[in-house]
Write an enzyme that holds these catalytic residues in place. Structure first.
Site, short mmCIF file in Angstrom:
data_model
loop_
_atom_site.label_atom_id
_atom_site.label_comp_id
_atom_site.label_asym_id
_atom_site.label_seq_id
_atom_site.Cartn_x
_atom_site.Cartn_y
_atom_site.Cartn_z
N LYS A 63 23.66 29.61 -35.68
CA LYS A 63 23.65 29.32 -37.12
C LYS A 63 22.77 30.32 -37.87
O LYS A 63 23.18 30.87 -38.90
CB LYS A 63 23.14 27.90 -37.37
CG LYS A 63 24.08 26.80 -36.92
CD LYS A 63 23.46 25.43 -37.16
CE LYS A 63 24.39 24.31 -36.74
NZ LYS A 63 23.78 22.97 -36.98
N CYS A 77 18.75 25.22 -37.25
CA CYS A 77 18.34 24.05 -36.48
C CYS A 77 19.58 23.30 -36.00
O CYS A 77 20.61 23.29 -36.67
CB CYS A 77 17.50 23.09 -37.32
SG CYS A 77 15.91 23.72 -37.85
N ASP A 78 19.45 22.65 -34.86
CA ASP A 78 20.52 21.78 -34.39
C ASP A 78 19.93 20.71 -33.48
O ASP A 78 19.06 21.01 -32.65
CB ASP A 78 21.60 22.56 -33.64
CG ASP A 78 22.87 21.75 -33.49
OD1 ASP A 78 23.70 21.81 -34.41
OD2 ASP A 78 23.02 21.03 -32.48
N SER A 79 20.41 19.48 -33.65
CA SER A 79 19.89 18.36 -32.87
C SER A 79 20.97 17.73 -32.01
O SER A 79 22.12 17.59 -32.44
CB SER A 79 19.31 17.28 -33.80
OG SER A 79 18.27 17.78 -34.60
N GLY A 125 16.79 22.15 -31.61
CA GLY A 125 16.57 23.58 -31.46
C GLY A 125 16.19 24.19 -32.79
O GLY A 125 16.74 23.82 -33.84
#
Length: 204
Positions: free
Chosen positions: A57, A76-78, A113
């Site tokens: 991203k 960000c990624d969850s 992340g």
């Protein structure tokens, strides 16, 4: 640390919760949605997956921006690691309900992340925030009502702690911001790696 540069943060995420966390911390982030196809990313586990997605991203947005030494792009990624499975956003209401039937009374690990890229410097820093989440033993009626609210359809793991779902989380071990989608203490550490103080991003 970089005080001679006028820094600004670009958030490569459509998440209003992440933007709200930054705003509450004095940072007005510009939002740009990367549009990366998350389905093509393969990873061995939830930890590696969320970091790979965050990196994708951030780099996708960085490639679209003009060279500016003050721009920092944050991706960000969850994802939730639960019982050997990886839970991102549920595909539909039925999937969200099935997840909650499995998760209630048990615990999972929420990984987020974080990846920061400097446009001109080319410097990058990344890390994963990890928080243990203990779910309440909620009833079938509560699950049905929660899914009907549509809140769990838009979040990783089919829950959040900054909305209605907060009532269904017994406790957490770690940073609550990480569960919402962005760990500010972790962001501060990543910025330090890039010789930037988080205070340089505070709005005047």
């Amino acid at each position: 640390m970089g005080n001679d540069i006028d820094y600004r943060l670009v958030l490569a995420s459509a998440s209003p919760a992440r933007r709200a966390l930054l705003s509450a911390a004095g940072i007005d982030a510009e939002v740009m949605v990367s549009g990366v196809d998350e389905s093509v990313v393969e990873a061995a586990d939830a930890y590696e997956l969320c970091l790979a997605l965050a990196r994708m991203k951030a780099r996708a947005i960085a490639a679209e921006l003009p060279p500016d030494p003050g721009i920092l792009v944050l991706g960000c990624d969850s994802v939730l690691a639960f019982d050997g499975q990886i839970f991102g956003k549920p595909a539909n209401a039925e999937e969200a309900a099935k997840r909650w039937e499995m998760m209630r009374g048990r615990s999972g690990v929420l990984h987020t992340g974080h990846h920061v890229t400097g446009l001109v410097s080319g410097r990058q820093a990344e890390a994963v925030g990890t928080t243990v989440v203990h779910f309440s033993d909620i009833t079938d009626a509560e699950i049905a009502a929660y899914v009907a609210s549509e809140e769990p359809l838009n979040v990783a793991g089919s829950f959040t702690i900054d909305g209605r779902g907060a009532a269904f989380v017994e406790r957490i071990e770690g940073d609550p911001g990480n569960v919402i989608g962005l760990s500010l203490p972790l962001l501060r550490k990543l910025l330090i790696e890039m010789d930037v103080s988080i205070t340089a991003l505070w709005r005047a």
